[in-house]
Design an enzyme around this catalytic site. Structure first.
Site, mmCIF file in Angstrom:
data_model
loop_
_atom_site.group_PDB
_atom_site.id
_atom_site.type_symbol
_atom_site.label_atom_id
_atom_site.label_comp_id
_atom_site.label_asym_id
_atom_site.label_seq_id
_atom_site.Cartn_x
_atom_site.Cartn_y
_atom_site.Cartn_z
ATOM 1 N N ARG A 1 -35.126 -6.393 -79.135
ATOM 2 C CA ARG A 1 -34.337 -7.308 -78.301
ATOM 3 C C ARG A 1 -33.742 -6.573 -77.104
ATOM 4 O O ARG A 1 -33.383 -7.181 -76.104
ATOM 5 C CB ARG A 1 -33.237 -7.989 -79.130
ATOM 6 C CG ARG A 1 -32.636 -9.201 -78.414
ATOM 7 C CD ARG A 1 -31.634 -9.972 -79.254
ATOM 8 N NE ARG A 1 -30.368 -9.282 -79.359
ATOM 9 C CZ ARG A 1 -29.850 -8.804 -80.489
ATOM 10 N NH1 ARG A 1 -30.505 -8.907 -81.626
ATOM 11 N NH2 ARG A 1 -28.690 -8.182 -80.502
ATOM 12 N N TYR B 1 -37.433 -27.570 -59.260
ATOM 13 C CA TYR B 1 -38.228 -27.904 -60.438
ATOM 14 C C TYR B 1 -37.334 -28.711 -61.398
ATOM 15 O O TYR B 1 -36.155 -28.376 -61.591
ATOM 16 C CB TYR B 1 -38.700 -26.603 -61.094
ATOM 17 C CG TYR B 1 -39.417 -26.812 -62.393
ATOM 18 C CD1 TYR B 1 -40.586 -27.567 -62.457
ATOM 19 C CD2 TYR B 1 -38.940 -26.256 -63.569
ATOM 20 C CE1 TYR B 1 -41.244 -27.767 -63.657
ATOM 21 C CE2 TYR B 1 -39.593 -26.440 -64.774
ATOM 22 C CZ TYR B 1 -40.745 -27.205 -64.807
ATOM 23 O OH TYR B 1 -41.382 -27.392 -65.995
ATOM 24 N N ASP C 1 -35.997 -18.978 -56.653
ATOM 25 C CA ASP C 1 -37.174 -19.125 -57.508
ATOM 26 C C ASP C 1 -38.391 -18.915 -56.597
ATOM 27 O O ASP C 1 -38.691 -19.741 -55.734
ATOM 28 C CB ASP C 1 -37.162 -20.525 -58.145
ATOM 29 C CG ASP C 1 -38.322 -20.740 -59.103
ATOM 30 O OD1 ASP C 1 -39.368 -20.092 -58.938
ATOM 31 O OD2 ASP C 1 -38.176 -21.575 -60.018
ATOM 32 N N LYS D 1 -47.222 -18.858 -64.078
ATOM 33 C CA LYS D 1 -48.005 -19.386 -62.965
ATOM 34 C C LYS D 1 -48.824 -18.276 -62.290
ATOM 35 O O LYS D 1 -49.625 -17.650 -62.944
ATOM 36 C CB LYS D 1 -47.062 -20.101 -61.993
ATOM 37 C CG LYS D 1 -46.107 -21.090 -62.682
ATOM 38 C CD LYS D 1 -46.864 -22.242 -63.286
ATOM 39 C CE LYS D 1 -46.080 -23.252 -64.087
ATOM 40 N NZ LYS D 1 -44.746 -23.055 -64.502
HETATM 41 C C1 PLP Z 1 -41.014 -23.537 -59.617
HETATM 42 C C2 PLP Z 1 -40.898 -23.425 -61.110
HETATM 43 N N1 PLP Z 1 -39.880 -22.743 -61.628
HETATM 44 C C3 PLP Z 1 -39.728 -22.614 -62.965
HETATM 45 C C4 PLP Z 1 -40.601 -23.213 -63.840
HETATM 46 C C5 PLP Z 1 -40.384 -23.069 -65.323
HETATM 47 O O1 PLP Z 1 -41.255 -22.110 -65.839
HETATM 48 P P1 PLP Z 1 -41.709 -22.044 -67.366
HETATM 49 O O2 PLP Z 1 -42.514 -23.277 -67.643
HETATM 50 O O3 PLP Z 1 -42.480 -20.763 -67.437
HETATM 51 O O4 PLP Z 1 -40.464 -22.017 -68.183
HETATM 52 C C6 PLP Z 1 -41.689 -23.944 -63.343
HETATM 53 C C7 PLP Z 1 -42.642 -24.587 -64.279
HETATM 54 O O5 PLP Z 1 -43.474 -25.369 -63.883
HETATM 55 C C8 PLP Z 1 -41.830 -24.049 -61.925
HETATM 56 O O6 PLP Z 1 -42.837 -24.771 -61.385
#
Ligand code: PLP
Length: 392
Positions: free
Chosen positions: A55, A109, A182, A207
């Protein structure tokens, strides 16, 4: 080293005993043994580097953290179990010693918006949502709410708007607020938020970073002020990435530069083809000179690397026509993700923006005829042929 060389070498070849693995292996051990108790004591006390308990750290995910830290230009990174856990950690670290108020982009998101509204808000964090492409609105929201943090995405989803991140960072800095970015849609190949004044960068590694549709992961990269807090929070909360996902993500990143070049170039070809198609009403693409934020995009992004997401509106179509169009696709995958080697199409009104009331969706410009494509590395001709066959 240049970005492309870092993607292949950074983080690897840590010496373990008498040999050095060329690529970092998967370490599955939950805890670690040292010859002397004095050394274990130093490792626990963080006076000596080394893993002690899974952890706290793990050699595979630590190598990935070093790699991402190099690519984003930070002071340290944390690999997380998902993009959402990374975003949660970033917001907690940003707000821990600051006012519990957040100014957030209104096109985040969906799960990030949910985190703010349905989890952090009942815990006392106030969030206000604004259009980050309107700098006056950002300035005004910051002046009025005096936030502890701002959170934005480099490229918004699904309409692919781009705010002037460097200017937003200046506004945040003047207000002593932390800027969390992000960077999932852009990747550090296109833009490095910490260099533009952001404090904490997050990714859904699921992604583009991992890139092959077989990983769920996230990453936080932070400046000097925040990295220790993030590491300390993580040791207690345990949102960490598994070593197997860490291995796959590191393997994926080795081809990030090649994939992004191909995906961005394919996206330009597909967007231009779509723009000329009689059944297409409107194309949203960051590489289009008519894009409302094109001046910001060309100022902040490298030439011809404007992203690989394309959204478009089908002329006169409603939900049914869009569904039938998507069912006619033969190669493009109808799937709820993005950034993979294969081209994927998503219907935002049904998937990413399903929870919004139709009126709110339309106010944000997400109409029932809008689809979003994440362009892959296939031959552009094949992507276009598939769209042509389905656009009857
Ligand atoms: C721009 C963006 N940020 C965060 C996330 C969340 O990521 P995760 O699905 O790996 O938790 C996504 C998921 O589609 C995303 O498109």
């Amino acid at each position: 080293m240049k970005f492309e060389s870092k993607t292949v070498h950074a983080g690897d070849r840590k010496k373990t005993g008498t040999f050095i693995p060329v690529t970092t292996p998967i370490y599955t051990a939950a805890s670690y043994f040292y010859d002397s108790m004095d050394q274990l004591d130093r490792v626990f006390g963080r006076e000596e580097q080394g893993p002690s308990y899974a952890r706290y750290d793990n050699p595979t995910t630590s190598a990935l953290e070093d790699l991402l830290n190099e690519l984003e230009g930070g002071h340290g990174a944390l690999a997380c179990a998902s993009g959402m856990s990374a975003i949660h950690m970033a917001l907690l670290a940003a707000l821990l010693d600051r006012p519990k108020r957040v100014v957030a982009a209104n096109a985040l998101y969906g799960a990030t918006t949910n985190l703010l509204m349905n989890i952090l808000s009942p815990l006392g964090v106030e969030a206000s949502f604004i259009d980050i492409c309107d700098l006056d609105a950002v300035e005004q929201a910051v002046a009025e709410t005096k936030p502890g943090a701002l959170i934005i995405e480099t490229i918004s989803n699904p309409l692919l708007r781009v705010g002037a991140m460097d200017k937003i960072a200046e506004i945040a800095k003047r207000a002593s607020a932390a800027l969390v970015v992000d960077n999932t849609f852009a990747t550090p190949m296109l833009l490095r938020p910490l260099e533009l004044g952001a404090n904490i960068v997050v990714h859904s590694a699921t992604k583009y970073l991992a890139g092959h549709g077989d990983v769920l992961g996230g990453v936080v990269v932070a400046d000097q002020e925040h990295i220790q807090t993030i590491k300390t929070l993580s040791r207690t909360m345990g949102p960490v990435m598994s070593p197997f996902e860490g291995y796959l993500t590191m393997r994926g990143i080795k081809t990030l530069a090649l994939r992004m070049e191909r995906q961005c170039s394919n996206a330009c070809k597909v967007a231009s083809w779509l723009a000329a198609h009689p059944r297409v009403e409107r194309v949203h693409f960051t590489g289009d000179p008519a894009h409302p934020d094109f001046a910001t995009i060309t100022r902040l992004f490298p030439k011809n690397l404007y992203g690989a997401m394309v959204a478009f509106e089908l002329k006169g179509a409603g939900r049914d026509e869009v569904f039938r169009f998507m069912e006619r696709l033969k190669m493009i995958v109808r799937a709820t993700s993005l950034g993979d080697v294969h081209t994927m199409m998503l219907y935002p009104a049904m998937a990413s923006h399903r929870d919004l009331a139709p009126k709110q969706r339309h106010r944000l410009g997400i109409h029932d005829n809008l689809v979003r494509i994440s362009i892959g590395i296939e031959a552009a001709e094949d992507i276009i042929a598939d769209l042509e066959g389905a656009l009857v």
